[in-house]
Design an enzyme around this catalytic site. Sequence first.
Site, PDB file in Angstrom:
ATOM      1  N   CYS A   2     -17.480   0.147 -33.360  1.00  0.00           N
ATOM      2  CA  CYS A   2     -18.318  -0.796 -32.625  1.00  0.00           C
ATOM      3  C   CYS A   2     -19.374  -1.339 -33.564  1.00  0.00           C
ATOM      4  O   CYS A   2     -19.520  -0.866 -34.690  1.00  0.00           O
ATOM      5  CB  CYS A   2     -19.032  -0.079 -31.481  1.00  0.00           C
ATOM      6  SG  CYS A   2     -17.931   0.912 -30.460  1.00  0.00           S
ATOM      7  N   ARG A  27     -16.416  -6.248 -35.474  1.00  0.00           N
ATOM      8  CA  ARG A  27     -16.289  -4.791 -35.401  1.00  0.00           C
ATOM      9  C   ARG A  27     -15.799  -4.324 -34.032  1.00  0.00           C
ATOM     10  O   ARG A  27     -15.577  -3.135 -33.816  1.00  0.00           O
ATOM     11  CB  ARG A  27     -17.639  -4.133 -35.697  1.00  0.00           C
ATOM     12  CG  ARG A  27     -18.104  -4.351 -37.113  1.00  0.00           C
ATOM     13  CD  ARG A  27     -19.430  -3.652 -37.344  1.00  0.00           C
ATOM     14  NE  ARG A  27     -19.305  -2.211 -37.273  1.00  0.00           N
ATOM     15  CZ  ARG A  27     -19.110  -1.419 -38.296  1.00  0.00           C
ATOM     16  NH1 ARG A  27     -19.018  -1.919 -39.506  1.00  0.00           N
ATOM     17  NH2 ARG A  27     -19.012  -0.122 -38.140  1.00  0.00           N
ATOM     18  N   TRP A  72     -15.605  -1.626 -29.296  1.00  0.00           N
ATOM     19  CA  TRP A  72     -14.142  -1.488 -29.408  1.00  0.00           C
ATOM     20  C   TRP A  72     -13.817  -0.156 -28.747  1.00  0.00           C
ATOM     21  O   TRP A  72     -14.238   0.896 -29.235  1.00  0.00           O
ATOM     22  CB  TRP A  72     -13.740  -1.495 -30.877  1.00  0.00           C
ATOM     23  CG  TRP A  72     -12.261  -1.504 -31.112  1.00  0.00           C
ATOM     24  CD1 TRP A  72     -11.392  -2.527 -30.850  1.00  0.00           C
ATOM     25  CD2 TRP A  72     -11.480  -0.447 -31.679  1.00  0.00           C
ATOM     26  NE1 TRP A  72     -10.123  -2.152 -31.224  1.00  0.00           N
ATOM     27  CE2 TRP A  72     -10.135  -0.905 -31.729  1.00  0.00           C
ATOM     28  CE3 TRP A  72     -11.770   0.833 -32.148  1.00  0.00           C
ATOM     29  CZ2 TRP A  72      -9.109  -0.122 -32.234  1.00  0.00           C
ATOM     30  CZ3 TRP A  72     -10.740   1.610 -32.646  1.00  0.00           C
ATOM     31  CH2 TRP A  72      -9.425   1.127 -32.685  1.00  0.00           C
ATOM     32  N   ASN A  98     -21.975   4.289 -31.780  1.00  0.00           N
ATOM     33  CA  ASN A  98     -20.716   4.058 -32.479  1.00  0.00           C
ATOM     34  C   ASN A  98     -20.151   5.425 -32.853  1.00  0.00           C
ATOM     35  O   ASN A  98     -20.889   6.269 -33.359  1.00  0.00           O
ATOM     36  CB  ASN A  98     -20.998   3.222 -33.747  1.00  0.00           C
ATOM     37  CG  ASN A  98     -19.718   2.755 -34.422  1.00  0.00           C
ATOM     38  OD1 ASN A  98     -18.622   2.964 -33.908  1.00  0.00           O
ATOM     39  ND2 ASN A  98     -19.874   2.123 -35.567  1.00  0.00           N
ATOM     40  N   GLY A  99     -18.858   5.644 -32.625  1.00  0.00           N
ATOM     41  CA  GLY A  99     -18.264   6.940 -32.970  1.00  0.00           C
ATOM     42  C   GLY A  99     -17.754   7.645 -31.723  1.00  0.00           C
ATOM     43  O   GLY A  99     -17.557   7.030 -30.677  1.00  0.00           O
ATOM     44  N   GLU A 477       3.260  -5.794 -47.339  1.00  0.00           N
ATOM     45  CA  GLU A 477       1.989  -6.434 -46.981  1.00  0.00           C
ATOM     46  C   GLU A 477       2.239  -7.802 -46.336  1.00  0.00           C
ATOM     47  O   GLU A 477       1.559  -8.176 -45.376  1.00  0.00           O
ATOM     48  CB  GLU A 477       1.111  -6.547 -48.239  1.00  0.00           C
ATOM     49  CG  GLU A 477      -0.123  -7.423 -48.127  1.00  0.00           C
ATOM     50  CD  GLU A 477      -1.129  -6.971 -47.076  1.00  0.00           C
ATOM     51  OE1 GLU A 477      -0.953  -5.894 -46.480  1.00  0.00           O
ATOM     52  OE2 GLU A 477      -2.081  -7.736 -46.823  1.00  0.00           O
ATOM     53  N   LYS A 481       0.926  -8.745 -42.576  1.00  0.00           N
ATOM     54  CA  LYS A 481       0.049  -9.887 -42.313  1.00  0.00           C
ATOM     55  C   LYS A 481       0.631 -10.760 -41.215  1.00  0.00           C
ATOM     56  O   LYS A 481      -0.064 -11.157 -40.287  1.00  0.00           O
ATOM     57  CB  LYS A 481      -0.107 -10.688 -43.616  1.00  0.00           C
ATOM     58  CG  LYS A 481      -1.460 -11.222 -43.882  1.00  0.00           C
ATOM     59  CD  LYS A 481      -2.474 -10.267 -44.455  1.00  0.00           C
ATOM     60  CE  LYS A 481      -2.620  -8.977 -43.723  1.00  0.00           C
ATOM     61  NZ  LYS A 481      -3.429  -7.985 -44.395  1.00  0.00           N
ATOM     62  N   GLU A 484       0.567  -8.961 -37.715  1.00  0.00           N
ATOM     63  CA  GLU A 484      -0.719  -8.688 -37.059  1.00  0.00           C
ATOM     64  C   GLU A 484      -1.395  -9.955 -36.553  1.00  0.00           C
ATOM     65  O   GLU A 484      -2.125  -9.897 -35.569  1.00  0.00           O
ATOM     66  CB  GLU A 484      -1.659  -7.840 -37.924  1.00  0.00           C
ATOM     67  CG  GLU A 484      -2.293  -8.510 -39.112  1.00  0.00           C
ATOM     68  CD  GLU A 484      -3.217  -7.559 -39.879  1.00  0.00           C
ATOM     69  OE1 GLU A 484      -3.285  -7.685 -41.108  1.00  0.00           O
ATOM     70  OE2 GLU A 484      -3.891  -6.717 -39.258  1.00  0.00           O
ATOM     71  N   HIS A 500      21.725  -1.012 -46.374  1.00  0.00           N
ATOM     72  CA  HIS A 500      21.880   0.321 -45.788  1.00  0.00           C
ATOM     73  C   HIS A 500      21.520   0.344 -44.302  1.00  0.00           C
ATOM     74  O   HIS A 500      21.304   1.418 -43.746  1.00  0.00           O
ATOM     75  CB  HIS A 500      21.025   1.325 -46.558  1.00  0.00           C
ATOM     76  CG  HIS A 500      21.462   1.494 -47.987  1.00  0.00           C
ATOM     77  ND1 HIS A 500      22.659   2.070 -48.331  1.00  0.00           N
ATOM     78  CD2 HIS A 500      20.884   1.095 -49.142  1.00  0.00           C
ATOM     79  CE1 HIS A 500      22.793   2.057 -49.653  1.00  0.00           C
ATOM     80  NE2 HIS A 500      21.734   1.459 -50.170  1.00  0.00           N
ATOM     81  N   LYS A 595     -11.574  -4.497 -37.248  1.00  0.00           N
ATOM     82  CA  LYS A 595     -11.691  -4.574 -38.708  1.00  0.00           C
ATOM     83  C   LYS A 595     -11.781  -3.198 -39.355  1.00  0.00           C
ATOM     84  O   LYS A 595     -11.139  -2.944 -40.361  1.00  0.00           O
ATOM     85  CB  LYS A 595     -12.914  -5.418 -39.066  1.00  0.00           C
ATOM     86  CG  LYS A 595     -13.095  -5.664 -40.563  1.00  0.00           C
ATOM     87  CD  LYS A 595     -11.987  -6.527 -41.130  1.00  0.00           C
ATOM     88  CE  LYS A 595     -12.126  -6.740 -42.620  1.00  0.00           C
ATOM     89  NZ  LYS A 595     -10.854  -7.262 -43.184  1.00  0.00           N
TER      90      LYS A 595
END
Length: 600
Positions: A2, A27, A72, A98-99, A477, A481, A484, A500, A595
């Site tokens: 957060c 955040r 969040w 936060n946490g 990567e 990208k 997401e 395979h 983030k």
Amino acid sequence: MCGIIGYIGSRDALPVLLTGLENLDYRGYDSAGVALDNGTVDVYKREGKLENLLGIVPESSDAFCGIGHTRWSTHGPPSDANAHPHTDCTGRIAVVHNGIIENHEALKSELSGHTFTSETDTEVIPHLLEEQLDAGKQPRDAVAAVVEQLEGSYAFVVTMAGSDAVFVAREDSPLVIGRGEDGFYLASDVTAFLEYTREVSFLEDGDVVVLRSRDVAIYRNGAVIDPAFTAIEWEAEAAEKGGYEHYMRKEIHEQPHALRQTISGRLDADSGDVELDIDVPEEYARSLEEVQFVACGTSYYAAEYAARLVEELADIRATVTIASEYEFSGGRDPWRTLTVAVTQSGETADTLSAIRTAGEAGARTLAVTNTLGSTVTREVDDSVFIRAGPEIGVAATKTFASQVATLAMVAVALGRQRGTLSGRRAETLLENLRSVPGAIQQVLDDEELVAATACEYADSDAYFFIGRSLGYPVALEGALKLKEISYDHAEGFASGELKHGPLALVTESTPVLAVLTEGSRPEKTLNNVKEVQARDAPVIGASSMDDEAFVDELFAVPSAGLFEPLVANVYWQLFAYHVADLQGRSIDKPRNLAKSVTVE
Ligand code: AGP
């Protein structure tokens, strides 16, 4: 995970808090809220993005003190009730946090006389404070007593009616104080208050802090200390969009500049040496048996790139482990293992946990991070900063490039110290590294072609990215990208693995994006390109090869030696951006993502 903002001083606190929340909402954006203290505590909070909160707050306030939060969710879904700040039964105490308070259920069961109005772990804090105040404690002592009761990770900030102060505590979650001419600021990230001040002081685990409008007292290890303030060089504008529609596109375009900062003053291309301001003695480097990388997401792929370089240049066994899967296993002498945490934010809980495990087992530890003062830097023996500047878009772009560049310098330094990398080869590598910003600029100048290609393929069923060697992490990567930010199905494969199994997925509606550059064994990948074309899949090649006759769309990669896959990655970033933009996605804040992920 957060965002927290606090202010006390001579300004109207409300606009300071709202500006801070706007700067911090990357955040978390499940809900937002503020508490204003002008003798009584007034709380405003709403589920959803900041605009919802803006609809209910007054135009101005007569409060010179306040706290704010953007959330969040971890405990309890997004809702008005679960939004912070949370209050005690009397409404005189408000808390943002936060946490995670791991023992919140046990604490709650001891607070039987209290009325709880949310499903959050946070809400125990104001009620515990209420108990302490009712027992006669002074506000700071009440905060210190509550800290003793909490288990878990937290940064929390409290306002108490009539106290003329903001109270703060930190454990395993970042907080920074800002000192302005008109008061003190407090946030989970400096970006929150850069408009007001750049003089900052980072808090440490265990700190309890009292901020008043003219002074600040930090209670650390049983003593009161005056904080040391340092100047942050980032300008507030650097954290804004600078004319681009999205932070992500701005940050993609910032890569040449970011990389120049990353390597600035660190390369001596004439001698083949690098200077990273870390104290790893040559004797130690020579005695090393293993380099272990731990990281998550994009940082993990940067580490995959780096591990290949370390093995090749420094002739040391190099392993890469997803941080949440890490368990230490070193040789007979753990100190001969160097464990490297790669983390843009420096706050990723999984990575922090892994690096702690390594440190406790006796390994030497190194952090490669973008964030000065971040938690990881306090956990390790040495830190190297990637100097990419603030990255706001949830999708990591410029930090990937700067991570790979920084890690490449680490690999060169180790190779030189261990005598496995000749001066001449190192010179060539460093010259290649120096050429990367210019090469990436050429790719950026090709954006129209990428946008047109994205337009052509944006309706595809799925996208497959392939590459070998240094091209493999870039394939992974590229797929991350795209998935997401576009929410489309995208996967990265080692080129040779297609046959395979994944080849069964390939059709005329699944474009295959191939890395065909130096450092990625393009001749071999071309065989795999033929395999997918035989199944009617269109192929987009990011290539520095001469022979692309059978690639359907060619993105030309300028020459940059072993960094060509890194340059090719910029094409994948632009492709992902334009596919997602065509679909009108929330590019800077994709659904379900944040983030910094500060929970395990
Ligand atoms: C990448 O676009 C993501 N935002 C994510 O995978 C990220 O790289 C990961 O969460 C690790 O973050 P860190 O570098 O801050 O540790």
